[in-house]
Design a protein around this motif. Sequence first.
Motif, PDB file in Angstrom:
ATOM      1  N   MET A   1       0.872  -0.918   0.347  1.00 62.73           N
ATOM      2  CA  MET A   1      -0.197  -0.071   0.136  1.00 62.73           C
ATOM      3  C   MET A   1       1.026   1.392  -0.084  1.00 62.73           C
ATOM      4  SD  MET A   1      -2.398   0.674   2.620  1.00 62.73           S
ATOM      5  CE  MET A   1      -3.378  -0.152   2.101  1.00 62.73           C
ATOM      6  N   LYS A   2       1.046   2.263  -0.381  1.00 64.59           N
ATOM      7  CA  LYS A   2       1.016   2.894  -1.047  1.00 64.59           C
ATOM      8  C   LYS A   2       0.488   4.600  -0.221  1.00 64.59           C
ATOM      9  CE  LYS A   2       3.139   6.098  -4.350  1.00 64.59           C
ATOM     10  NZ  LYS A   2       4.181   5.849  -5.977  1.00 64.59           N
ATOM     11  N   PHE A   3       1.337   5.301   0.353  1.00 65.17           N
ATOM     12  CA  PHE A   3       1.296   6.646   1.066  1.00 65.17           C
ATOM     13  C   PHE A   3       1.401   8.128   0.737  1.00 65.17           C
ATOM     14  CE2 PHE A   3       0.475   2.631   3.546  1.00 65.17           C
ATOM     15  CZ  PHE A   3      -1.535   3.037   4.314  1.00 65.17           C
ATOM     16  N   LYS A   4       1.054   9.209   0.237  1.00 66.35           N
ATOM     17  CA  LYS A   4       1.654  10.446   0.203  1.00 66.35           C
ATOM     18  C   LYS A   4       1.932  10.537   1.198  1.00 66.35           C
ATOM     19  CE  LYS A   4      -1.090  10.800  -4.596  1.00 66.35           C
ATOM     20  NZ  LYS A   4      -1.853  11.501  -5.047  1.00 66.35           N
ATOM     21  N   VAL A   5       3.235  11.650   1.272  1.00 68.52           N
ATOM     22  CA  VAL A   5       3.660  12.473   2.190  1.00 68.52           C
ATOM     23  C   VAL A   5       3.097  13.738   2.524  1.00 68.52           C
ATOM     24  CG1 VAL A   5       5.626  11.254   2.488  1.00 68.52           C
ATOM     25  CG2 VAL A   5       4.874  13.665   1.341  1.00 68.52           C
ATOM     26  N   LYS A   6       3.166  14.390   3.857  1.00 72.97           N
ATOM     27  CA  LYS A   6       2.197  15.464   3.629  1.00 72.97           C
ATOM     28  C   LYS A   6       3.642  16.704   3.075  1.00 72.97           C
ATOM     29  CE  LYS A   6      -1.184  15.217   7.654  1.00 72.97           C
ATOM     30  NZ  LYS A   6      -1.610  14.978   8.460  1.00 72.97           N
ATOM     31  N   ARG A   7       2.869  18.163   2.541  1.00 68.85           N
ATOM     32  CA  ARG A   7       4.215  18.986   2.559  1.00 68.85           C
ATOM     33  C   ARG A   7       3.645  20.498   3.015  1.00 68.85           C
ATOM     34  NH1 ARG A   7       3.162  15.433  -1.908  1.00 68.85           N
ATOM     35  NH2 ARG A   7       5.639  14.981  -2.754  1.00 68.85           N
ATOM     36  N   ASN A   8       3.997  20.741   3.663  1.00 63.56           N
ATOM     37  CA  ASN A   8       4.633  22.203   4.546  1.00 63.56           C
ATOM     38  C   ASN A   8       3.863  22.965   3.039  1.00 63.56           C
ATOM     39  OD1 ASN A   8       4.830  24.835   5.934  1.00 63.56           O
ATOM     40  ND2 ASN A   8       4.779  23.213   7.206  1.00 63.56           N
ATOM     41  N   PRO A   9       3.364  23.884   3.318  1.00 61.51           N
ATOM     42  CA  PRO A   9       3.320  25.093   2.048  1.00 61.51           C
ATOM     43  C   PRO A   9       4.335  25.574   1.969  1.00 61.51           C
ATOM     44  CG  PRO A   9       1.161  25.157   3.365  1.00 61.51           C
ATOM     45  CD  PRO A   9       2.260  23.856   3.728  1.00 61.51           C
ATOM     46  N   ILE A  10       4.986  25.963   3.840  1.00 63.92           N
ATOM     47  CA  ILE A  10       5.917  27.213   2.986  1.00 63.92           C
ATOM     48  C   ILE A  10       7.505  26.454   2.919  1.00 63.92           C
ATOM     49  CG2 ILE A  10       7.743  28.189   5.684  1.00 63.92           C
ATOM     50  CD1 ILE A  10       4.943  28.608   7.511  1.00 63.92           C
ATOM     51  N   LEU A  11       7.516  25.566   3.356  1.00 67.77           N
ATOM     52  CA  LEU A  11       9.060  24.291   2.668  1.00 67.77           C
ATOM     53  C   LEU A  11       9.028  24.494   1.379  1.00 67.77           C
ATOM     54  CD1 LEU A  11       9.366  21.723   5.735  1.00 67.77           C
ATOM     55  CD2 LEU A  11      10.860  24.101   5.312  1.00 67.77           C
ATOM     56  N   VAL A  12       7.581  23.808   0.910  1.00 69.34           N
ATOM     57  CA  VAL A  12       7.352  23.975  -0.650  1.00 69.34           C
ATOM     58  C   VAL A  12       7.109  25.329  -1.013  1.00 69.34           C
ATOM     59  CG1 VAL A  12       5.796  23.302  -2.438  1.00 69.34           C
ATOM     60  CG2 VAL A  12       5.787  21.436  -0.440  1.00 69.34           C
ATOM     61  N   CYS A  13       7.535  26.491  -0.733  1.00 68.56           N
ATOM     62  CA  CYS A  13       7.453  27.902  -1.650  1.00 68.56           C
ATOM     63  C   CYS A  13       8.892  28.314  -1.440  1.00 68.56           C
ATOM     64  CB  CYS A  13       6.839  28.655  -0.824  1.00 68.56           C
ATOM     65  SG  CYS A  13       4.938  28.417  -0.920  1.00 68.56           S
ATOM     66  N   ILE A  14       9.737  27.612  -0.456  1.00 70.72           N
ATOM     67  CA  ILE A  14      10.920  27.844   0.105  1.00 70.72           C
ATOM     68  C   ILE A  14      11.615  26.839  -1.160  1.00 70.72           C
ATOM     69  CG2 ILE A  14      13.312  27.183   1.591  1.00 70.72           C
ATOM     70  CD1 ILE A  14      11.407  27.856   3.850  1.00 70.72           C
ATOM     71  N   ILE A  15      11.330  25.231  -1.021  1.00 65.73           N
ATOM     72  CA  ILE A  15      12.151  24.750  -1.952  1.00 65.73           C
ATOM     73  C   ILE A  15      11.659  25.146  -3.676  1.00 65.73           C
ATOM     74  CG2 ILE A  15      12.039  22.115  -3.282  1.00 65.73           C
ATOM     75  CD1 ILE A  15      13.300  22.751  -0.330  1.00 65.73           C
ATOM     76  N   VAL A  16      10.553  25.954  -4.214  1.00 66.39           N
ATOM     77  CA  VAL A  16       9.971  26.140  -5.341  1.00 66.39           C
ATOM     78  C   VAL A  16      11.048  27.051  -5.976  1.00 66.39           C
ATOM     79  CG1 VAL A  16       8.378  27.055  -6.731  1.00 66.39           C
ATOM     80  CG2 VAL A  16       7.901  25.171  -5.574  1.00 66.39           C
ATOM     81  N   PHE A  17      10.960  28.439  -4.948  1.00 63.19           N
ATOM     82  CA  PHE A  17      12.035  29.288  -4.646  1.00 63.19           C
ATOM     83  C   PHE A  17      13.402  28.772  -4.823  1.00 63.19           C
ATOM     84  CE2 PHE A  17      15.336  32.572  -2.463  1.00 63.19           C
ATOM     85  CZ  PHE A  17      15.245  33.375  -4.313  1.00 63.19           C
ATOM     86  N   LEU A  18      13.564  27.869  -3.797  1.00 62.65           N
ATOM     87  CA  LEU A  18      15.065  27.507  -4.693  1.00 62.65           C
ATOM     88  C   LEU A  18      15.598  27.240  -5.667  1.00 62.65           C
ATOM     89  CD1 LEU A  18      16.222  25.816  -1.138  1.00 62.65           C
ATOM     90  CD2 LEU A  18      17.037  27.639  -2.355  1.00 62.65           C
ATOM     91  N   ILE A  19      14.007  26.300  -6.921  1.00 63.65           N
ATOM     92  CA  ILE A  19      14.461  24.878  -8.016  1.00 63.65           C
ATOM     93  C   ILE A  19      14.541  26.882  -8.439  1.00 63.65           C
ATOM     94  CG2 ILE A  19      13.400  24.062  -9.224  1.00 63.65           C
ATOM     95  CD1 ILE A  19      12.223  23.134  -7.174  1.00 63.65           C
ATOM     96  N   LEU A  20      13.487  27.565  -8.551  1.00 68.77           N
ATOM     97  CA  LEU A  20      13.584  28.337  -9.780  1.00 68.77           C
ATOM     98  C   LEU A  20      14.445  29.517 -10.127  1.00 68.77           C
ATOM     99  CD1 LEU A  20       9.862  29.254  -9.815  1.00 68.77           C
ATOM    100  CD2 LEU A  20      11.167  27.853 -11.311  1.00 68.77           C
ATOM    101  N   PHE A  21      15.601  29.983  -8.967  1.00 68.12           N
ATOM    102  CA  PHE A  21      16.584  30.258  -8.662  1.00 68.12           C
ATOM    103  C   PHE A  21      18.126  30.533  -9.278  1.00 68.12           C
ATOM    104  CE2 PHE A  21      20.712  32.456  -6.356  1.00 68.12           C
ATOM    105  CZ  PHE A  21      20.203  34.264  -6.243  1.00 68.12           C
ATOM    106  N   PRO A  22      18.194  29.725  -9.989  1.00 73.08           N
ATOM    107  CA  PRO A  22      19.341  29.025 -10.606  1.00 73.08           C
ATOM    108  C   PRO A  22      18.531  29.970 -12.135  1.00 73.08           C
ATOM    109  CG  PRO A  22      19.577  27.329  -9.378  1.00 73.08           C
ATOM    110  CD  PRO A  22      17.998  28.071  -8.758  1.00 73.08           C
ATOM    111  N   PHE A  23      17.797  29.536 -12.059  1.00 75.29           N
ATOM    112  CA  PHE A  23      17.094  29.953 -13.866  1.00 75.29           C
ATOM    113  C   PHE A  23      17.148  31.572 -14.114  1.00 75.29           C
ATOM    114  CE2 PHE A  23      15.962  26.101 -13.556  1.00 75.29           C
ATOM    115  CZ  PHE A  23      15.500  25.304 -14.420  1.00 75.29           C
ATOM    116  N   PHE A  24      16.459  32.109 -12.825  1.00 75.77           N
ATOM    117  CA  PHE A  24      16.528  33.689 -12.578  1.00 75.77           C
ATOM    118  C   PHE A  24      17.621  34.196 -12.776  1.00 75.77           C
ATOM    119  CE2 PHE A  24      17.042  37.352 -10.123  1.00 75.77           C
ATOM    120  CZ  PHE A  24      16.565  37.867 -10.561  1.00 75.77           C
ATOM    121  N   LEU A  25      18.842  33.559 -11.801  1.00 69.96           N
ATOM    122  CA  LEU A  25      20.302  33.958 -12.425  1.00 69.96           C
ATOM    123  C   LEU A  25      21.004  34.161 -14.159  1.00 69.96           C
ATOM    124  CD1 LEU A  25      21.537  32.595  -8.938  1.00 69.96           C
ATOM    125  CD2 LEU A  25      21.443  35.352 -10.216  1.00 69.96           C
ATOM    126  N   LEU A  26      20.252  32.418 -14.748  1.00 68.63           N
ATOM    127  CA  LEU A  26      20.875  32.806 -15.533  1.00 68.63           C
ATOM    128  C   LEU A  26      20.177  33.416 -17.349  1.00 68.63           C
ATOM    129  CD1 LEU A  26      22.637  30.211 -17.710  1.00 68.63           C
ATOM    130  CD2 LEU A  26      20.512  29.169 -18.005  1.00 68.63           C
TER     131      LEU A  26
END
Length: 142
Positions: A1-26
Amino acid sequence: MKFKVKRNPILVCIIVFLILFPFFLLYQGEPAAPLVLPFLIAAFLAHALFNSYFVIADQKLKIVFGLIRKEIFIRDMKEVHYSMNPLSSPAWTFKRLKIVYTGSFSSSRPAYSRFALVSLPKDEKRFFRELTMINPGVSTPA
């Protein structure tokens, strides 16, 4: 049986920013060579964001957090309880599960206590119920 994990919206926003930041610099004209490490970190974080879950199968709990994978025999679990230690492991929530279990280096050495800190499953009650069906001796919060 597979269980998805909960995600804190604040942490997700921080991670999305860190993912997009290198593209912004480029895009701003920064040279690509110094951005290799940020791109690699962004790729790891993006993979972990979309590929984090638990699987209960074959008497084992398989924990997946991106490229990090761990298996624990459910029969070896002693207790599962909540932990609020944010520095102890990678997870998508500030509130985590601490899984205490026994392990051993080999059959000739005695067992020792170990633990794993992991994100919360979305359906906690069902997760705990599945664990206690396999190992009725495991102590869970619910």
